[in-house]
Design a protein around this motif. Structure first.
Motif: not given
Length: 256
Positions: A24-34
């Motif tokens: 949840c704290l990752s800066k990688n955009s691929k770890d941010k999921r709607l």
């Protein structure tokens, strides 16, 4: 056929509000999921599978403003919560948007969005034409496309996946009947849900179960979706998967 992953996360999305989990704290955009949803485009027609709470932002960031139909897998909030944001699509197209789903799903939508279906509308609100699906029907026609409903199980709840030509989309599955496995034979691209490497609830496939299903279907390529933060970092999980299996991520575009 152009396929856009509008969202690839589970019901809470990633990051989760207040979570200090490393993913949840990752800066990688691929770890941010709607919340999970997909857009299919062919011959200038656009079909949406599921319309979750993030629908408005998903359409804005993918620069889409029209829809020809919405196919609903089931009635949980992370799959129907954005239906009220269809209104500007109605304005753009000057027509109701067709929704397709099981009788139970349509009934639930009408109850939760009762004001949309009221006979005494007093303001400009979303407009739909509803179409109840028979889960035993071989296929139904939308804009001259054959859409094949796929019967699957989400825990004790019967829900739908969908096949269009040689592309198939399944999310929230806990088991897939053998009849549906046969319907999936011959697909070149399969989208299938995964939650975590070791499942703590039986509503979702564990990774080993998912790979076993993929081996039975034998698509050319499989993209995993409906991904939990507990599954791990995108880049680390990708290294563990077979070459014919990939983790999907938000805004990924593929072609069939």
């Amino acid at each position: 056929m152009k396929i856009t992953f509008l969202g690839t996360g589970t019901s809470q999305g990633i990051p989760i509000i207040g979570s200090k989990h490393p993913v949840c704290l990752s800066k990688n955009s691929k770890d941010k999921r709607l919340r999970s949803s997909i857009l299919i485009e062919k011959n200038q027609k656009k079909f949406l599978i599921d319309c979750g709470p993030d629908f408005r932002y998903q359409m804005l960031r993918s620069h889409n403003e029209k829809l020809n139909a919405i196919f609903m897998t089931h009635e949980h909030q992370d799959h129907i919560g954005g239906l009220d944001d269809i209104r500007p699509i109605n304005f753009n197209m000057n027509q109701p948007i067709p929704i397709y789903g099981l009788h139970r799903v349509i009934k639930n939508i009408k109850k939760r969005f009762f004001y949309i279906f009221s006979e005494n509308k007093k303001s400009n609100i979303s407009s739909f034409s509803v179409h109840e699906l028979d889960e035993n029907a071989k296929f139904f026609l939308v804009e001259n496309f054959k859409i094949f409903p796929l019967s699957i199980w989400h825990g004790p709840l019967p829900i739908l996946g969908f096949r269009i030509e040689n592309f198939a989309y399944i999310t929230d599955a806990s088991s897939i009947p053998s009849r549906t496995i046969q319907q999936l034979k011959g697909v070149s691209i399969l989208v299938l849900n995964i939650l975590r490497k070791v499942s703590e609830n039986n509503f979702f496939f564990m990774l080993s179960e998912t790979l076993n299903i993929i081996q039975k279907i034998k698509p050319q390529k499989t993209y995993l979706t409906h991904i939990s933060h507990t599954f791990g970092f995108h880049e680390e999980i990708e290294k563990l998967l077979p070459k014919y299996v990939c983790l999907a991520y938000d805004k990924l575009i593929i072609h069939e």
